[in-house]
Motif scaffolding. Structure first.
Motif, PDB file in Angstrom:
ATOM      1  N   TYR A 220       0.550  -1.380  -0.172  1.00  0.00           N
ATOM      2  CA  TYR A 220       0.499  -0.325   0.043  1.00  0.00           C
ATOM      3  C   TYR A 220       0.912   1.477  -0.112  1.00  0.00           C
ATOM      4  CZ  TYR A 220      -4.347  -3.017   0.394  1.00  0.00           C
ATOM      5  OH  TYR A 220      -5.322  -3.358   0.373  1.00  0.00           O
ATOM      6  N   ALA A 221       2.127   1.119   0.244  1.00  0.00           N
ATOM      7  CA  ALA A 221       2.946   1.969   1.015  1.00  0.00           C
ATOM      8  C   ALA A 221       3.179   2.252  -0.865  1.00  0.00           C
ATOM      9  CB  ALA A 221       3.784   2.072   0.988  1.00  0.00           C
ATOM     10  N   GLN A 222       3.588   1.464  -1.831  1.00  0.00           N
ATOM     11  CA  GLN A 222       3.898   1.232  -2.952  1.00  0.00           C
ATOM     12  C   GLN A 222       2.601   2.089  -4.297  1.00  0.00           C
ATOM     13  OE1 GLN A 222       6.034  -1.709  -4.235  1.00  0.00           O
ATOM     14  NE2 GLN A 222       7.805  -1.263  -2.926  1.00  0.00           N
ATOM     15  N   ASN A 223       1.627   1.681  -3.284  1.00  0.00           N
ATOM     16  CA  ASN A 223       0.160   2.093  -4.477  1.00  0.00           C
ATOM     17  C   ASN A 223      -0.802   2.483  -3.555  1.00  0.00           C
ATOM     18  OD1 ASN A 223       0.553  -0.339  -7.267  1.00  0.00           O
ATOM     19  ND2 ASN A 223       0.868  -1.591  -4.725  1.00  0.00           N
ATOM     20  N   ARG A 224      -0.651   3.589  -3.520  1.00  0.00           N
ATOM     21  CA  ARG A 224      -1.320   4.284  -2.735  1.00  0.00           C
ATOM     22  C   ARG A 224      -2.869   4.855  -3.292  1.00  0.00           C
ATOM     23  NH1 ARG A 224       3.583   8.310  -0.902  1.00  0.00           N
ATOM     24  NH2 ARG A 224       4.434   7.115   0.498  1.00  0.00           N
TER      25      ARG A 224
END
Length: 114
Positions: free
Chosen positions: A45-49
């Motif tokens: 989720y940090a990479q796919n905000r």
């Protein structure tokens, strides 16, 4: 000062309890698996905000829908409770009317039989 000791003691107790629970193999394996899964999700989720924001918006919409449904149900319950308050008077009136109808009918029958 007593408050500081309480908080400190609770934290120490939680840490000691956590360490003791790790002596159980099943608990240890479950904890490791949970930490790995949580770490992977956090990285994803940090990479796919954008996807994370969609997920959060979906959860907020679900919560809002649940709140709206609960609010509607509560309103209906209150309305039904208000109707139930009037029910004893309605029943009493019906019983009175029924008694009156039977008493006038029996009086009418008595006059007809004579």
């Amino acid at each position: 000062m007593g408050q500081n000791k309480l908080v400190k003691s609770v934290i120490i107790g939680a840490v000691v309890g956590g360490i003791i629970s790790m002596f159980d193999r099943a608990t240890r394996e479950s904890t490791v698996a949970t930490v790995k899964t949580t770490t992977e999700r956090a990285k994803y989720y940090a990479q796919n905000r954008d996807e994370f924001m969609e997920l959060i918006e979906g959860k907020v919409a679900q919560a809002q829908s649940l709140y709206d449904t609960a609010q509607t149900n509560i309103t209906k319950l209150v309305e039904n409770a208000d109707q139930l308050k009037d029910l004893p008077q309605t029943i009493q009136s019906m019983v009175g009317d029924t008694k009156q109808a039977f008493s006038s009918e029996s009086t009418h029958d008595t006059h007809n039989n004579q």
